[in-house]
Enzyme design. Structure first.
Site, PDB file in Angstrom:
ATOM      1  N   HIS A 180     -10.684 -22.247  31.244  1.00 48.45           N
ATOM      2  CA  HIS A 180     -11.458 -22.208  29.844  1.00 48.45           C
ATOM      3  C   HIS A 180     -11.598 -20.528  28.881  1.00 48.45           C
ATOM      4  CE1 HIS A 180     -13.877 -19.412  33.414  1.00 48.45           C
ATOM      5  NE2 HIS A 180     -13.094 -18.326  33.407  1.00 48.45           N
ATOM      6  N   HIS A 192     -19.628 -15.376  34.073  1.00 51.22           N
ATOM      7  CA  HIS A 192     -18.677 -13.657  34.230  1.00 51.22           C
ATOM      8  C   HIS A 192     -20.202 -12.633  34.002  1.00 51.22           C
ATOM      9  CE1 HIS A 192     -16.009 -17.381  33.031  1.00 51.22           C
ATOM     10  NE2 HIS A 192     -14.816 -16.602  33.847  1.00 51.22           N
ATOM     11  N   HIS A 202      -3.663 -16.072  36.752  1.00 54.47           N
ATOM     12  CA  HIS A 202      -4.547 -14.988  35.467  1.00 54.47           C
ATOM     13  C   HIS A 202      -4.444 -13.429  35.790  1.00 54.47           C
ATOM     14  CE1 HIS A 202      -8.288 -16.785  35.084  1.00 54.47           C
ATOM     15  NE2 HIS A 202      -8.969 -15.790  34.503  1.00 54.47           N
ATOM     16  N   GLU A 240      -9.755 -18.526  40.326  1.00 50.49           N
ATOM     17  CA  GLU A 240     -10.990 -19.707  39.735  1.00 50.49           C
ATOM     18  C   GLU A 240     -10.738 -20.965  40.052  1.00 50.49           C
ATOM     19  OE1 GLU A 240     -12.525 -17.021  35.670  1.00 50.49           O
ATOM     20  OE2 GLU A 240     -10.594 -18.643  35.832  1.00 50.49           O
TER      21      GLU A 240
HETATM   22  C1  DHB Z   1      -9.319 -13.968  30.020  1.00 49.66           C
HETATM   23  C2  DHB Z   1      -9.673 -15.394  30.595  1.00 49.66           C
HETATM   24  C3  DHB Z   1     -10.478 -15.865  31.702  1.00 49.66           C
HETATM   25  O1  DHB Z   1     -10.839 -16.595  32.758  1.00 49.66           O
HETATM   26  C4  DHB Z   1     -11.538 -15.224  31.242  1.00 49.66           C
HETATM   27  O2  DHB Z   1     -12.578 -15.169  31.966  1.00 49.66           O
HETATM   28  C5  DHB Z   1     -11.699 -13.584  30.335  1.00 49.66           C
HETATM   29  C6  DHB Z   1     -10.684 -13.015  29.738  1.00 49.66           C
HETATM   30  C7  DHB Z   1      -7.750 -14.089  29.055  1.00 49.66           C
HETATM   31  O3  DHB Z   1      -7.595 -14.551  28.912  1.00 49.66           O
HETATM   32  O4  DHB Z   1      -8.469 -12.742  28.070  1.00 49.66           O
HETATM   33 FE    FE Z   2     -12.568 -16.629  33.293  1.00 51.79          FE
END
Ligand code: DHB
Ligand code: FE
Length: 278
Positions: free
Chosen positions: A12, A59, A193, A240
């Site tokens: 997402h 978020h 991530h 996530e």
């Molecule tokens: C990023 C990825 C995410 O899933 C998110 O919620 C906020 C930022 C990113 O890649 O910067």
């Molecule tokens: Fe996210």
């Protein structure tokens, strides 16, 4: 009767939404990401789901550290896009399906999964970016959407196994809804991530692809993987990915993988995408 006809998994990444909203999809950095969803957009145009149960995480847009439901189901008729700091994304208001949402809430709660009932909620990139990736930029979203928000922001998030079993409870709920509805369930978020600390920028393609393989072929095995393995291998936001197990749990043990896409990088993460059919 209502029927779950497919499961979709997708990242997402908020920057994907910004690329779409600001007309940057053809730029060399973004073109491969959007190309990866062309097949899926044609697929969903043929499938025409009536309702998508969209498993995602908020978020700190609708919820905050003041109130953190583990699982929350949106029972409202409409969910406006949230202002995440740059104004709300210029996307259509999400239309809910209150009758099916209340039925799922009742069925799951009586089945001993205590969902929080939400009658008013704004939805952030966690929900709107997957819609944009799958449907592009229509004037109105072409189906109803039931938001299912999962806490993966504040420790402790639910276990993978709890998510997998909730998916099964959702399938029982949908299959006992008397109206003929073509229902999809989406699991969103991930892939690996980490957005902060010394490991910010971490991407682990080997972990991500093993997750996709195992989610398809050995979901119960993947459901048994503890949080610490996600955090160690896939970064703090890699957790996530447990949300994909809710989608997977709602499908039968044997599924057909009709689409897979994986691309690095997009912003600070990898983009992963699956379409599974019973
Ligand atoms: C990023 C990825 C995410 O899933 C998110 O919620 C906020 C930022 C990113 O890649 O910067
Ligand atoms: Fe996210």
């Amino acid at each position: 009767m209502a029927k779950i006809v497919a499961g979709v998994g997708t990242s997402h990444v908020p920057a994907v939404g910004a690329a779409l909203d600001n007309g940057k999809t053809a730029e060399p950095y973004w073109a491969p990401v959007f190309a990866g969803y062309e097949w899926s957009k044609a697929w969903i145009a043929r499938e025409k789901p009536d309702v998508v149960i969209l498993v995602y995480n908020d978020h700190a847009s609708a919820f905050s550290l003041e109130l953190i439901p583990t699982f929350a189901i949106g029972c409202a008729a409409q969910f406006p896009p949230a202002d995440e700091g740059w104004g709300p994304r210029p996307v259509p208001t999400v239309e809910g399906h209150p009758q099916l949402a209340w039925h799922i809430a009742q069925s799951c709660i009586l089945d001993e999964f205590d969902l929080t009932i939400v009658n008013k909620m704004e939805v952030d990139h966690g929900l709107t970016v997957p819609l944009s990736l799958m449907f592009g930029q229509p004037d109105a979203w072409p189906c109803k959407v039931i938001p299912l928000a999962v806490n993966v922001v504040q420790y402790p998030p639910p276990t993978g196994n709890r998510c997998y079993n909730l998916g099964k409870a959702i399938a029982r709920a949908v299959e006992s809804f008397p109206e003929d509805l073509n229902v999809q369930i989406w699991g969103t978020g991930g892939m690996s991530h980490q957005l902060q600390g010394p490991r910010a920028g971490l991407i682990n393609a080997e972990f991500d692809n093993a997750f996709l393989d195992r989610l398809v072929a050995d979901p119960a095995g993947q459901a048994a993987v503890p949080h610490i393995d996600y955090v160690r291998e896939a970064g703090s936001e890699g957790i996530e990915l447990v949300m994909w197990l809710i989608m997977r749990g709602a499908l039968p043990e044997k599924v057909t993988e009709v689409r897979r896409f994986y691309h690095v990088p997009a912003s600070n993460t990898a983009v992963g995408h699956l379409i599974l059919e019973p």
